[in-house]
Structure formats: C-alpha cells, structure tokens
Scaffold this motif. Structure first.
Motif, mmCIF file in Angstrom:
data_model
loop_
_atom_site.group_PDB
_atom_site.id
_atom_site.type_symbol
_atom_site.label_atom_id
_atom_site.label_comp_id
_atom_site.label_asym_id
_atom_site.label_seq_id
_atom_site.Cartn_x
_atom_site.Cartn_y
_atom_site.Cartn_z
ATOM 1 N N CYS A 193 65.368 -32.078 -138.428
ATOM 2 C CA CYS A 193 66.066 -33.359 -138.543
ATOM 3 C C CYS A 193 65.066 -34.469 -138.227
ATOM 4 C CB CYS A 193 67.236 -33.416 -137.574
ATOM 5 S SG CYS A 193 66.713 -33.511 -135.860
ATOM 6 N N ARG A 200 71.304 -31.122 -136.304
ATOM 7 C CA ARG A 200 71.500 -29.985 -137.212
ATOM 8 C C ARG A 200 72.540 -28.991 -136.703
ATOM 9 N NH1 ARG A 200 66.479 -27.048 -138.585
ATOM 10 N NH2 ARG A 200 67.522 -26.440 -140.515
ATOM 11 N N CYS A 249 66.469 -25.208 -133.283
ATOM 12 C CA CYS A 249 66.344 -24.691 -134.651
ATOM 13 C C CYS A 249 65.021 -23.946 -134.770
ATOM 14 C CB CYS A 249 66.354 -25.852 -135.641
ATOM 15 S SG CYS A 249 67.783 -26.927 -135.433
ATOM 16 N N CYS A 273 65.798 -30.446 -128.985
ATOM 17 C CA CYS A 273 67.137 -30.425 -128.403
ATOM 18 C C CYS A 273 67.641 -28.998 -128.248
ATOM 19 C CB CYS A 273 68.106 -31.281 -129.221
ATOM 20 S SG CYS A 273 68.878 -30.433 -130.618
ATOM 21 N N CYS A 296 61.912 -25.648 -132.841
ATOM 22 C CA CYS A 296 61.766 -27.073 -132.559
ATOM 23 C C CYS A 296 61.994 -27.368 -131.075
ATOM 24 C CB CYS A 296 62.745 -27.878 -133.413
ATOM 25 S SG CYS A 296 62.818 -29.619 -132.949
HETATM 26 S S1 SF4 Z 1 68.696 -30.429 -134.304
HETATM 27 FE FE1 SF4 Z 1 66.813 -31.540 -134.796
HETATM 28 S S2 SF4 Z 1 65.949 -32.027 -132.793
HETATM 29 FE FE2 SF4 Z 1 67.487 -30.488 -132.444
HETATM 30 S S3 SF4 Z 1 66.311 -28.588 -132.492
HETATM 31 FE FE3 SF4 Z 1 67.113 -28.891 -134.564
HETATM 32 S S4 SF4 Z 1 65.475 -29.950 -135.637
HETATM 33 FE FE4 SF4 Z 1 65.009 -30.111 -133.449
#
Ligand code: SF4
Ligand SMILES: [Zn+2]
Lengths: 483, 566
Positions: free
Chosen positions: A35, A160, A16, A12, A9
């Motif tokens: 998320c 997450r 993940c 952030c 992802c």
């Molecule tokens: S916590 Fe949410 S926004 Fe951050 S990398 Fe994981 S899935 Fe993506």
C-alpha cells in the motif's frame, strides 16, 4: 538490478508478506503490492533527512559523533550503574532483538515495557480478565460472512487489511463478488494510468475524454454476500463501504456493547436509542450477528482508548463469547506497529507477562499502572532509560517525558525522532525488515520472517547485535559471567 | 571437562536389561563409552544412589502459540511461583505454564533431559521453535498438528496415500516437526464453524471424510515414511462420558495395518479418553476395558494423562472440547483457530478431590497404569499442564510405587468415587525398573530416539542420579522419600555436562531440537509444485515464507529416514 519477492512489510500489524522489491545499487527503487504507506517506507527509509548513521553522544549539551564502541561502553555504564532503568519500545524491532533486550533488562534489574502499554494495554488486561475467542486472519478469509470493525479505520491505518484478509477477499467457504468488483476497478485504474501515460507521451496535448465513473456497488452485494459493519464515532472511508454503519456517540461504546449483549439474549430494551443509534437498527444488526455463520469483531484504539477502556474490551469480548453460544464468533485487536504483537509474545514466553515487566527484585513482576513505563516516569522512579525503536517523547504525557529527558537517555533507533534528538546517546541501527533479518508476529500472532534486502550503512548494526554488545559490556562491568 | 565416571550406583537401564545392578558408567565427549582413563575423569560417587537414563517425556505442552497464550491469560498463575535470577540461570515464573527458561530448569531438576511438545500448529511453527531456543538444557521436538489439514483431508478423501505421504514429509521438513499429531480428527475442521464430529464414523462437514479414514490414512502414511514414532492420537470425543467405546474403536481401526506386531498408534493422555457412563451423573471408568484391549494387543502405546489435584491450565488443540470445558466451568476461555489446519482452546481448571468426576479421573489414570501389565505400553504423563503440571511427576511415581501412597489419596477423595474406584482392589506396586521404563526407556523406544533412554555404549550421556537406596529402603513404605528423591535429582547430566547437582541447576547448556528429515526427493519435488499452486488459495502467507529454515533452530538435530515413496 535484483528482484526480491515475498518480502514482509515492516510497517503495520497486517504484515503483508507478498511485497516485491526491485533493488538497484543497494537501493530499493520499485515496490510492488504494498500500500502507499508500505511503499513509502521501502522507498524513503534511507532518506538522510530522517536518518543519521553515526552514533552520537551528548557532550557539553551537544550531540557529537562518536565511535560505536564508545557509545556502547557508555550505554553499558549508565545501565549498569542505574538503580531502576527503564527499557522501553520494542514494537518496531525483531523478536530476536527483544529476547536480548529482556535479558539485558533482567541483568540490570530494570523494567522492560513495550508500546502496548500506551495502545492495546487495556485489551490485554481484558483478555486476562475474561479470555478471548480468536483465530488467524485466514479463517476470516475462508469463513467469515460477517466482519465488524469497531473503533478502527482499516482503510487508512491498515490499508491492505480489507483486500488481504477480510471484506474484499475470497475463501473456501466464502465467495466474494468484491473480487470481481475490485478487479474491474483495478483494470479501470490501469486504463486511466495508461491513458495518462499516453497523454504525456503524445506530442500534441489532445484532450482525451475521461468519463468520470464512480462505482456504486452491485445491488446483489448487500444481499447474501459477506457483510460488513463499522462502528465508529465518525464516518470514515471504511464506514462508507460498510453494509451497516453505527455512528456511536463518543465514549458510549460500552453502553452500545452492553445493549447488543442484551439483544443477543433476546432481552427487550425499553429504549428508543442507545448511544445515538435507534433501537430498530440495533435489533437488525443483532439479527445479522446472531444469524451469521462466522463473525469477527476487529477493534481498534477507538474502543481501547475511549473512556471506559478495559470495561469496553471486557464487554466486547463478552459479547463475542455470548455469540458463541449461538454461532461461531471471534474477536481481534487491530495492532498498529508491525511487531507490537511479537513484543507481547516474546515478553510472555520469557517472563510470563506481555508488557510492563519489572525485574528489580530479580524475578519478573507485573502490575500495569505501577510497573508500566508511563507510570514509572510520572512518579519519577526511573533513573535512566534505553529506548529501542520507539518515540515516547512524542507520545507520552508531559510529566513522563520530563522525567525521561532529565535522566540519562539512550536511544537505539534507525531513524531520527523527537526522542533521539533529546537523547544523551544515540545508536543508529539497521532497519529490521529491510537492512536486517528477523522475525515478526502479525496481529493474529502468525510469525513471519523479515528479510534483509539491502546492506545497512557500515556503522549501523542490527538492534539484536547492538543489544548483545551492550549486554556483554554490562556483564563485564558487573564482573559476572561473560556473555 | 570431557570425561566423567559415575561409580557404584544402582543402575536401571531397561533397554539394556540392567535392573539395579551396581556398576560404573563412563562418559566421554557427551557419549557413553565402554571405558575411560579413571585418573583423567571426574568421578561422581553414586554409591547408595540410583542411576537412570535422563527422563524422556513423550507429551508435554511446553512451548508455542497455545502455551504462550496460556501464560498471557494467567498472570495469577505466575504471581505465587517465581524463579529469581541467579548468576547461572535466568529468572522466570511458574506455575502451571512456566516461562521457557523455568521450564528447562524444572525438567532438568527432576532428571529429565528430553521433552516433546505434542501440538504445534504448522502455520505457527516458528513460534514453537523460537521458544525452544529459549528453553535450556533439555532436548526437544514438536509434533505438527496434521489431522485436520485441508491438504491431508483432500488427499485421503481421494485415497491418495502416497501423495499424502509426500505432503506429510514436506510438512515435517517445513515445520521442523517430529511426528504426526492427530487431535480430534475432523472435529477441529468442523469447529471452524462451531461444530464437532460425534464419533469415529461421523463425516467431517464439507469434506466427506470420516475420522476413521483420517486415522487410517495417516497411519498408512506414517508407515510409508518410516517415521520414528507412530501416529500420536488425541481421540474424538475426548473428555466426554462414554468415550472409551470410541477409544477402543480408534485402537481397533488400525489393527489390520499392523506389521510384525509393531506399535502403530499412540493414544495420548488416555485417561481423558477412558470415560464410561452416559452423562456426568452416571460417569464411570472405562479403564478396565481399555487395559484389557491393550493387554491383548501389541500395536498400541498409551500415556496416562494422570490427574493431579491442583489448579492448572487446560490447553489443547481440541477447540470444541475446550469450549465444553469453558461452559462446564464458567472459567475464562481462549479460543484460537488456525486457518487451513487446526484450532486451540485454553481454560484454567481446578481438579478437586471432593469432586466425583475429578476423583474418578484420578482413579482412571491410576487404573490404566496398574491394569496394563506391560510397562512398555504405557508412559507416565500428566499431559502437562492439562491434567496437572509436569512438576508433579514425582508424586505420580510415588503413587505407582506405593499402595500405601494411593490409599492415602483414596481416603481423601469423593466418597462415591472411592466406592467406584478399582484402585483399592489392585495390589500392584511398580518397581524402580518399571518406573525407569515408563519415564524414560519406554518413551524413548516409542519415539524411536536411538540415543536416548538408555545407557548403552554410544548413547547420549543424558543421565539422572537420584538419592534413593533400594537396598536399605523399603520404597513402598516410604513414598514421600521416593517423591522427594525424584523431585530433586542428585545429578542431572546432559550430554556429559553436569547441569544439576542436589536439585540445583549448576550449568545451562542449550539443548537440541530434533526433527525428522524424510528422504523422498522425487515425491517431494512433485508435491511442492502442487502445493505452490494451492497455497495462495489456502493460506494468507506466502508459500516461500511458510517453512522454518534449519538455521532458525538453535541446535538442530535432524533424524534422517528413508521413505518407501519415491
Ligand atoms: S497494509 Fe500496507 S503498511 Fe500494512 S503491512 Fe501491508 S503493505 Fe505494509
Ligand atoms: Zn496434550
């Protein structure tokens, strides 16, 4: 329809890498495991409201569409002719692009700076002062029986983080009954969803009784499970689930950290409270810290940006270092943008320095406060800027922004931002991690692959390729070696 | 240009038995050939100079997560040592942890063309390879840290050598790694909870296996897989007084696994593991005992880990050792543990002539190099940057070649160390032939790099030419001239390209990245099924995202070997 699994992802610093996407007709139509923030990114990134796909060049005060070749030629000319250009951003692109960006900055004798200059810059300076004891996130999952979040709210900023790496996880040496709790909670949510679906589907809108169950934590949880401490100026969602919440008075983190350091070394503190927290509570928390098997202190901008800045982090790192004389303890900054860590990493291997690198003398120089973007702009020293995947107009102080927009400003970004609206040249690029592949570094410096899951619009090239073409053009103009 | 002829140099090519004879070396398409058409070739006149294969470094921390954290930690290390951009080269910084481009150039300037990074955390393998891609000229490879991986510990605990071998084969492929690296076996896992193991027979907490079993197990695995290099071992207790006993025990523990007297274990930066004495006050050299053992056995190779009196940056995967060093020095300290696999630590450090312990360490490494008779068993390293930056190799060469040079150092070191040192009692002076062994031929042989470290037909045309005339010069009397010559190669040729001329970089081709591809298809499929099941439990990244694909390497060069597991 295509299912793409194990996608990283690109939002952030939690990075993940277990996201599953359903792709139909070159569109992401469904997102699993992410998320809400991650999901929104995958579903809405291509929304034309926030995106233009054609390069733009300002002519007579208006941004008008132009060919990519022209945009690149003009960009190269501006950079080659500038005497002290600033190349800024880099935290939302791949390390492959950053590598080329650094080469370009060196070629034009400019300054390369990344967004850590305005976020975790103090943390880095502090690491350079005192070092730091850290680990990868899996160590925490397997071993940590104490997790501290200081000046950060993972629940909303890194949603997450808790479930993948810390409090809610289970590891080899650290069992968790949170897991069971969460599974139950998920089952309940699932049931609710199913109920709602059934309601919608049923022709007669019967009122199905919905018992409003709020979940309180099982009492054993606080007994011998992994403990969680949150230190913050206000009670956040994260604070609500913590075993201890220390509500520190604004700008008093330094005093609190120093008090904890004293207590760790069994010094008496002849005070009733420190930073608004009663001394008894601090003593208890100290015992928890000293008594744990493996502790981790995550800190966020609440600590780096409160008044003492570098001194805060120095104190935090020193506290952790001291604790290592008694037990195992680690510390980690909660990095925001998905590849801000990678920006620091790539800057460092190429130049020796993590940000604010000045190539104007022909070799890397580093002096944050002088060679950092905001300071250069505030002094009015730079005479052109290339911004890559970042939005300084929205985040820099006014004086810096004024200088930024008064000089030639080029933006490479997949999306429309306040900065791109002020630019003289805009080169829209592919979204790295969705439309282009590459590498990013998680907040614990674990590198992960970014995937290309859909084709970008024909006019949007990856940052890396755009930068390579600019570099080639610059070299042509300077008559040096061809790229 | 595709062909080159190096004429009239004094050639030192130990693997082919050439000991300084005047001869020509012909190069075509990056390889050494029998003969070329002289009229079409570019001629390098090497008369009055020595010609050697390009230098090979078996152990030097040049890239990856730990090295880069060292760079980050030490801006003060870079300020005083910069490399400006030129039309040909990228800019960068030194000193003890140079940036990637600078690393490539500086090795090339010394005539080195192949360098091995000995400590790659598997989970961060991508990082090492990204840096390799930005390290020009030299060929590279990395050793994944495998001695504390949970999978390894569990297989070996159950004595499942074949499965462990299949796993190691998978790991070499996944990390694009070259050899099995073992650092303080068991100690790094223990460090996960701030502990350590005390010696080779001290069980690893929570795993019920001893370091001895790990070393022996991986030694067997190494053999089953037919890996080109042996297991590469950083011993338990490194850096502690009295550890030479544990080191002897480590070498002994694989004696019965030796086949046909072939090397079975490499003890790296042996200086740090050759300490005698009970504590820092009674600190002493254990080099003599180790040299005696090595002289009597054929299954061990070592590298020196020679101390340089300078300010440097120590960095090893040995987390507990680095913590001790931090406590001893009070300097800033970085620790970086890696889930399921390993740890790392970094501490800036200054080696001082007047410090008793440091002076003894200088002596210990010298004693090892001088007392071990066979140069094919010991290699020149400084465990860069741990005992000193690699840029000091020419200095070490001058010490080995010249008694006079050693005496000059001895005069200026700590008095007590002066009295204890065996160095003054040793007359041996290395010949250029022996230098060629310990800086290239021996290292490449130990690494199993068939096309490196020699100048025979078919070898890669990696060649160093130094401006030294052994006919007119008494080298032992001119250590400074020797050092200067090795610091700035007259020519460094890489794959047939002239990359350095008179100590200056003149071209910057990319180098290869070697990795070992073990062919054991069935075993691999089975192991990957099992791994997949456990992976999610052990790691916070996905199984599918863990391996480094080959296209990630700028110039991948796989070395294919056939394993004995099916
Ligand atoms: S916590 Fe949410 S926004 Fe951050 S990398 Fe994981 S899935 Fe993506
Ligand atoms: Zn080493």
């Amino acid at each position: 329809m295509r299912v793409v699994s194990n996608v990283t992802c690109p939002v952030c610093g939690s990075l993940c890498d277990d996201i599953e996407l359903i792709v139909e007709n070159n569109h992401v139509t469904k997102v699993r495991n992410a998320c809400a923030v991650g999901e929104a990114k995958f579903l809405a990134f291509a929304d034309p409201k926030h995106r233009r796909v054609k390069p733009l060049i300002r002519k007579n005060g208006e941004l008008v569409e132009a060919s990519l070749d022209e945009a690149i030629r003009r960009t190269a000319k501006i950079l080659a002719e500038a005497s002290y250009p600033l190349l800024y951003g880099w935290s939302c692109t791949s390390t492959e692009a950053i590598r080329v960006g650094l080469e370009l900055a060196e070629e034009v004798g400019g300054v390369a700076d990344n967004t850590s200059t305005v976020c975790h810059g103090p943390s880095i300076l502090s690491i350079q002062n005192v070092g730091f004891s850290s680990c990868t996130l899996g160590q925490i999952r397997h071993r940590a029986d104490l997790v501290i979040y200081w000046g950060c709210n993972p629940w909303s900023a890194h949603p997450r983080h808790l479930e993948r790496y810390t409090t809610f996880t289970e590891g080899r040496f650290q069992k968790s009954i949170w897991i069971r709790y969460l599974t139950k909670l998920r089952a309940l949510i699932g049931k609710k969803k199913a109920q709602r679906a059934a309601e919608l589907a049923s022709p007669r809108k019967e009122v199905i009784s919905k018992p409003e169950r709020t979940f309180s934590l099982p009492p054993t949880l606080t007994a011998k499970q992994r403990k969680m401490i949150v230190v913050d100026v206000r009670k956040t969602r994260s604070a609500e689930i913590a075993d201890y919440f220390l509500q520190v008075k604004p700008n008093m983190d330094y005093e609190l950290l120093q008090a904890l350091r004293m207590l760790v070394f069994d010094r008496e503190l002849d005070l009733d409270e420190v930073a608004g927290i009663p001394i008894e509570l601090l003593e208890e928390v100290t015992d928890v810290m000293v008594g744990c098997r493996f502790g981790i202190l995550f800190f966020g901008l609440g600590l780096t940006m409160s008044s003492a800045k570098v001194r805060n982090i120095d104190a935090g790192i020193s506290l952790v270092r001291d604790l290592n004389k008694k037990t195992k303890f680690t510390i980690m900054p909660m990095r925001g943008h998905f590849n801000v860590t990678g920006a620091n990493v790539a800057f460092t291997w190429q130049t020796g320095y993590p940000y604010a690198v000045d190539f104007s003398q022909g070799f890397p120089q580093y002096n944050p406060g002088e060679t950092s973007a905001v300071d250069i702009l505030a002094r009015g020293d730079s005479d052109a800027a290339l911004i890559v995947a970042s939005d300084p107009v929205a985040h820099f102080p006014k004086r810096a922004v004024k200088n930024l927009v008064e000089n030639p400003l080029i933006v490479i970004d997949p999306q429309v931002t306040p900065t791109s609206l002020m630019a003289d040249i805009v080169i829209p690029s592919a979204f790295v991690g969705i439309e282009a592949e590459g590498t990013a570094y998680r907040m614990d410096r674990v590198p992960l692959p970014l995937k290309k899951v859909v084709e970008p619009p024909a006019t949007c090239l990856p940052d890396e390729v755009i930068l390579q073409r600019i570099l080639k053009e610059v070299r042509k103009l300077k008559g040096g070696k061809a790229a | 240009m595709t062909s080159l002829l190096i004429k009239n140099g004094f050639v030192f090519d130990p693997l082919n038995g050439v000991k300084g004879e005047k001869m020509d070396i012909a190069i075509e398409n990056g390889k050494i050939v029998e003969k070329i058409n002289e009229r079409e070739a570019k001629i390098i006149d090497a008369s009055g100079m020595i010609v050697m294969p390009g230098g090979v470094d078996i152990h030097s921390h040049i890239a990856g997560a730990k090295v880069n954290s060292g760079r980050l930690l030490r801006p003060e290390d870079h300020f005083k040592d910069v490399e400006p951009k030129t039309p040909i080269t990228r800019s960068g910084v030194g000193y003890s942890i140079p940036s990637t481009f600078t690393t490539g150039y500086r090795y090339a300037r010394m005539g080195y063309t192949t360098v091995m990074d000995p400590a790659m955390p598997p989970l961060k393998a991508r990082h090492t390879h990204e840096e390799f891609n930005d390290t020009p000229i030299i060929d590279k490879a990395a050793y994944p840290l495998l001695g504390d991986c949970w999978f390894v510990l569990e297989y070996l605990k159950k004595n499942r050598i074949e499965e462990c071998a299949a796993y190691v084969a998978w790991m070499l492929k996944a990390t694009k790694g070259y050899a099995i690296k073992i650092v303080n076996p068991g100690g790094l896992e223990a460090w996960g909870f701030g502990r350590n193991v005390r010696n080779i027979d001290d069980p690893v907490p929570n795993f019920g296996i001893t370091p001895r079993e790990i070393i022996r197990g991986l030694c067997k695995v190494n053999k089953l897989l037919n890996l080109p290099h042996t297991i590469h071992v950083h011993t338990n207790n490194l850096g502690k007084p009295g550890n030479y006993i544990n080191t002897l025990e480590t070498m002994r523990c694989v004696e019965d696994l030796v086949e046909n007297g072939k090397p079975a274990i490499h003890i790296t930066h042996c200086q740090f593991s050759a300490f005698a004495g009970d504590d820092w006050r009674t600190f002493d050299s254990g080099a003599e005992a180790i040299a005696k053992y090595v002289n009597a056995h054929s299954h061990v190779t070592l590298d020196m880990g020679q101390i340089i009196f300078t300010e440097t940056t120590t960095m090893t995967a040995d987390g507990p050792f680095q913590f001790i060093l931090y406590e001893l020095s009070g300097n800033k300290w970085v620790n970086s543990d890696v889930e399921t696999e390993t740890s790392a630590g970094i501490v800036p450090f200054q080696y001082k002539r007047k410090s008793f312990v440091h002076a003894m360490q200088w002596s210990i490494a010298m004693e090892l190099a001088l007392l071990i008779q066979d140069p094919w068993k010991i290699f020149l390293t400084t465990d860069h940057p741990n005992a000193g930056p690699f840029t000091h190799y020419p200095r070490v060469i001058s010490w080995l070649i010249s008694r006079k040079a050693r005496e000059k150092i001895l005069e200026r070191i700590n008095r007590k160390a002066q009295r204890k040192s065996l160095v003054p009692t040793i007359d041996r002076e290395y010949s250029l032939y022996e230098i060629a062994v310990i800086t290239r031929a021996g290292q490449s042989k130990a690494l199993g790099l068939k096309n490196k470290g020699h100048l025979g037909v078919g070898a890669d045309a990696d060649i160093a030419i130094y401006n030294l005339n052994p006919e007119t010069l008494d080298l032992a009397q001119k250590p400074k001239t020797v050092r200067k010559a090795f610091e700035r190669a007259a020519y460094t040729i890489k794959d047939g390209n002239i990359t350095v001329k008179n100590g200056e970089v003149v071209s910057t081709p990319s180098g290869r990245t070697f990795w070992v591809n073990v062919e054991a298809p069935q075993a691999e499929i089975e192991i990957s099924k099992k791994l997949q099941q456990k992976f999610g439990e052990y790691y916070t990244v996905k199984y599918e995202n863990y391996p480094v694909p080959e296209h990630y390497l700028a110039i991948p060069a796989s070395i294919n070997v056939k394993a004995e597991v099916q």
